[in-house]
Scaffold this motif. Structure first.
Motif: not given
Ligand SMILES: [Zn+2]
Length: 533
Positions: A115, A121-123, A135, A514
């Motif tokens: 990821t 965006q990462v969780y 997400y 991100e």
């Protein structure tokens, strides 16, 4: 054979280092695919060569390319995954990158199961000020079309990422980027998911206790064939301008000692001790059995040091005694790095053999600015003969929490005789850093923009001008919400520091999805201030 190879590898490196930029390029141009691959890792005792499948010739490429970047411009790359192009539209996305960040090189993630380079965006991190506000889940694999004829010799074949349908991050992006005067590099990394990759057990590392690892073994012929299959496929079928690989891991010694910013778990992965590695090591005179015994003794030392009372001799003396008793520990560490360099050579030779104009380089992970152990092992001067550029990562914002964790880790093993504050001060000395925060302030303060200049200068001195250094610039690399968060001024300061240290370019990292646009604009601000926007 390995001995001969090694000698030749150094000889090529020395020849190239003695040349200026233009003669170095000519020298490399004079080497066709076969000798490069043979010298730089394609020819080993395992008989693995970078084979080109018999397929239609590569598509016609433009002749004499115009110099890039254009005069009075810098090389400004950004790492970006397919999801962003699908969410925001290819043209709109490219325009945003150009306008906000002054970007002229798209480093497009073609392969990952992770990821860090793909997906939104990462969780758990706040969604940025662009893109779909939701997400996603990354399955991962190849984000470009897979041409099966290139995988005839590979046991790993079924790798097309399913989540974005037929979208192809190379075929669907390159023509549009080109129309806007932007270059496209294929970006890929060693983020595998064994559960989703049939036959992964045939390419993976084996640890000191005989357990299968999560990474591929550099000396496994099937792993080598898998990587060259992918590279041959991408380079043959797409008019890419460059290639960058992220081999984000380190050798067994540093890993066992916990010299990283992750968690030191009870199940340390001490790799690789597979049959291919044992056989190859024997050829260069390293006793695999003694190395195995040494690493098991080291593993026990780490467990005792982490949980037991302080030994009468302290920590460091006991550790050093182990190194003297088992010189094979160091030999195995060096063997791992030599194998990684040979993998760089194999990929380099494969790609350049198909398209000599391609710019092929390596991302050097963030740890290189924290750990003197990893910085010593990763020798920029040796990499110049298998790279057209290097991207070291002096990520200064996320360095706050990451360096604090790294210091805590090595203080709990190698440097247990000292206080964490002393260990941090020593590391600042090792890397020539001045006026950076004390340990209590580090996680929330991060490192200064100036620290980006420090690593840029170190890397440039090491390669002696033979190849360009493009430092990675940290834009919103995830940290805890109560830790250092990127601000526009941080990005501007880091970008300015990289260019003022003499870098000809930067790579905005880790991934566009991100980054806040307001922070990305910090890079554009720096370019404007330097008059190169
Ligand atoms: Zn191995």
């Amino acid at each position: 054979m390995m001995g001969r190879f090694h000698f030749e590898e150094i000889a090529v490196g020395e020849q190239i280092r003695g040349l200026n930029d233009r003669s170095r390029r000519n020298f490399l141009k004079g080497l066709t695919a076969t000798p490069i691959a043979a010298l730089a890792g394609g020819e080993t005792l395992l008989g693995q060569t970078a084979k080109k499948p018999e397929v239609a010739p590569a598509p016609e490429r433009r002749e004499a390319r115009v110099p890039f970047p254009p005069p009075r411009k810098k090389f400004v790359a950004i790492q970006i995954g397919a999801r962003s192009f699908v969410d925001e539209g290819v043209d709109a996305c490219l325009d945003t990158l150009r306008e906000k960040g002054g970007v002229n090189v798209v480093m497009a993630t073609v392969f990952t199961y992770g990821t860090g380079l793909a997906g939104r965006q990462v969780y758990g991190e706040p969604l940025p000020d662009h893109g779909v506000q939701e997400y996603d889940r990354v399955h991962g694999g190849s984000f470009t079309k897979v041409h099966p004829e290139f995988y005839a010799d590979s046991v790993v074949k079924d790798i097309r990422a399913p989540e974005l349908g037929e979208f192809d991050i190379l075929a669907d992006v390159i023509p549009k980027a080109k129309a806007k005067g932007m270059q496209t590099y294929a970006l890929f990394e060693e983020a595998y998911n064994p559960r989703l990759m049939p036959n992964f057990e045939k390419v993976c590392e084996v640890d000191v206790y005989g357990r299968l690892g999560r990474d591929t073994c550099f000396n496994n012929p099937h792993a080598r064939a898998f990587l060259t299959s992918m590279v041959s496929d991408w380079v043959t079928n797409n008019d890419i301008d460059g290639l960058m690989w992220e081999s984000e891991r380190q050798g067994p010694l540093n890993g066992t000692l916990g010299a990283h910013f992750g968690t030191i778990g009870p199940r340390r992965s001490i790799c690789c001790f597979c049959d291919y590695c044992i056989a190859k090591a024997k050829e260069v005179g390293i006793d695999g059995q003694r190395a195995r015994e040494g690493y098991i003794a080291l593993d026990h030392w780490v467990s005792r040091t982490l949980s037991g009372p302080r030994a009468a001799d302290g920590s460091f003396i006991g550790l050093w005694r182990l190194f003297v008793e088992y010189p094979e520990i160091m030999a195995w560490e060096r063997f791992w790095y030599t194998s990684q360099e040979q993998m760089y050579g194999l990929i380099y030779g494969t790609a350049k053999g198909i398209n000599p104009r391609l710019q092929v380089g390596w991302h050097i992970m963030h740890l290189v600015t924290m750990s003197p152990f990893y910085a010593a092992d990763t020798n920029y001067a040796r990499l110049v003969h298998v790279a057209d550029f290097l991207k070291p990562c002096p990520y200064n914002n996320c360095a706050g929490p990451r360096l604090a964790r790294y210091i805590k880790n090595v203080q709990s093993t190698v440097f247990r005789d000292m206080t964490p504050e002393q260990v941090l001060a020593m590391h600042y000395e090792f890397f020539g850093m001045e006026n950076d925060p004390t340990l209590d302030k580090l996680p929330t303060a991060g490192l200064s923009g100036a620290s980006v200049g420090v690593e840029t200068k170190r890397a440039m001195a090491d390669v002696e001008g033979a190849i360009p250094i493009y430092p990675g610039i940290d834009i919103d690399i995830p940290t805890g919400l109560n830790e250092k968060r990127t601000q526009p001024g941080d990005v501007k300061a880091a970008t300015l520091a990289a260019f003022r240290a003499g870098a000809p370019g930067v790579v905005l990292s880790r991934k566009y999805a991100e980054m806040k646009l307001t922070n990305l604009a910090g890079a554009g601000e720096a370019l404007k201030e330097l008059g190169v926007y």
